[in-house]
Design an enzyme around this catalytic site. Structure first.
Site, short mmCIF file in Angstrom:
data_model
loop_
_atom_site.label_atom_id
_atom_site.label_comp_id
_atom_site.label_asym_id
_atom_site.label_seq_id
_atom_site.Cartn_x
_atom_site.Cartn_y
_atom_site.Cartn_z
N ASN A 13 22.61 44.18 72.21
CA ASN A 13 21.62 44.57 71.13
C ASN A 13 21.12 43.04 70.63
OD1 ASN A 13 20.33 45.29 69.06
ND2 ASN A 13 22.03 46.24 67.80
N LYS A 15 19.61 42.70 68.03
CA LYS A 15 19.08 42.65 66.85
C LYS A 15 17.67 42.00 66.57
CE LYS A 15 23.84 43.60 65.88
NZ LYS A 15 25.12 43.36 64.98
N HIS A 99 21.72 52.69 63.81
CA HIS A 99 22.78 51.22 63.84
C HIS A 99 23.08 51.22 62.49
CE1 HIS A 99 24.17 47.20 63.78
NE2 HIS A 99 24.28 47.48 65.20
N GLU A 101 23.23 48.77 60.46
CA GLU A 101 22.37 47.52 59.82
C GLU A 101 20.95 48.61 59.42
OE1 GLU A 101 22.20 44.75 62.86
OE2 GLU A 101 24.38 44.18 62.42
N GLU A 171 30.96 51.97 66.43
CA GLU A 171 31.04 50.62 65.90
C GLU A 171 31.50 50.52 64.27
OE1 GLU A 171 27.73 48.27 68.10
OE2 GLU A 171 26.53 49.06 66.22
N GLY A 177 29.84 41.44 63.81
CA GLY A 177 29.54 40.20 63.42
C GLY A 177 30.64 39.70 62.66
N SER A 216 31.99 42.74 67.65
CA SER A 216 32.64 41.56 68.09
C SER A 216 33.38 41.53 69.52
CB SER A 216 33.88 41.14 66.99
OG SER A 216 33.31 40.99 65.81
#
Ligand code: 13P
Length: 255
Positions: A13, A15, A99, A101, A171, A177, A216
């Protein structure tokens, strides 16, 4: 194949990274490094602007090109949105949905996902549905409650016979991250729980459902996490920006 006969999937991904000008070179490099024999399914989830270039560069290979979001309707007065039909039309074969985010920064809701997941399936796209708890929820012992809500809501309108066509990516938000990868046994437990939730609808679908871990994942930690029985692959953020790292993670998924 995993011991249960599920084909591992390793998806990168990007992003909001990557330009049209560098996409072809990335995909070509990735294809050089991948063992593109179908043992492990590999995908790149790229920004809308880079999709056409990625599809073109991946032509003739097994690499699956996916978007990172879509609208649930095919057409309509939704300024700034892109539909599943539009993605399928240019050769995109998958889409990341929900996701964290997008849930955090773009107001993505479980309600909308309940329409997006079946819409993706209808358009012939592989939906990669992201779920996961926050750090506060984990610390409060709320992980299973959060996962139950997210999974049941987003899959509510998916017909039972199509459930196994969805990929769920677990996730944990605190692992994204941060370099703080979930302990393999903890991830496996959460992912077994996700599989069991699907099993409440269909045991058969639960056995075929692919559940990915994301958060991660790096070449150095991939093998350990991918060896867990309920882990059918990985959704890789930062490390996927380097094709060599993504290829190495895909190699770790061969077993
Ligand atoms: P990182 O691999 O950068 O932690 O991101 C994970 C992720 O959000 C993939 O969708």
């Amino acid at each position: 194949m995993t011991p249960d006969g599920r084909r591992p999937l390793v998806a990168g991904n990007w992003k909001m990274h990557g330009r049209v000008g560098t996409t072809s070179a990335y995909v070509q490099r990735l294809l050089e490094l991948l063992d593109d024999d179908g043992t492990v399914e590999t995908a790149v989830c790229v920004p809308f602007t880079a999709l056409a270039a990625a599809v073109e560069a991946a032509r003739g290979s097994r690499l699956l090109v996916a978007a990172q979001n879509m609208h649930q309707e095919d057409d309509g007065a939704y300024t700034g949105e892109i539909s599943s039909a539009m993605l399928a039309e240019i050769g995109v074969r998958g889409v990341v949905l929900g996701h964290s985010e997008r849930r955090l920064h773009a107001g993505e809701t479980d309600r909308a996902l309940a329409d997006k997941v079946p819409a993706a399936l209808t358009a012939g796209l592989l939906p990669i549905l992201c779920v996961g708890e926050s750090e506060e929820e984990r610390d409060a012992g709320e992980t299973q409650r959060r996962l139950r809500y997210q999974v049941q809501e987003a899959l509510e309108k998916v017909p039972t016979e199509r459930l196994a066509g969805v990929v769920v990516a677990y996730e944990p938000i605190w692992a994204i991250g941060t370099g703080q990868v979930a302990a393999p046994e903890d991830a496996d437990e959460a992912m077994a729980f996700i599989r069991a939730l699907v099993g409440d609808r269909s045991k058969e679908a639960a056995g075929r459902l692919r559940v990915l871990y994301g958060g991660s994942v790096k070449p150095e930690n991939a093998a350990e996490i991918l060896a867990q029985p309920n882990v059918d692959g990985a959704l890789v953020g930062g490390a996927s920006l380097d094709p060599a790292s993504l290829a190495e993670i895909a190699r770790a998924a061969r077993r």
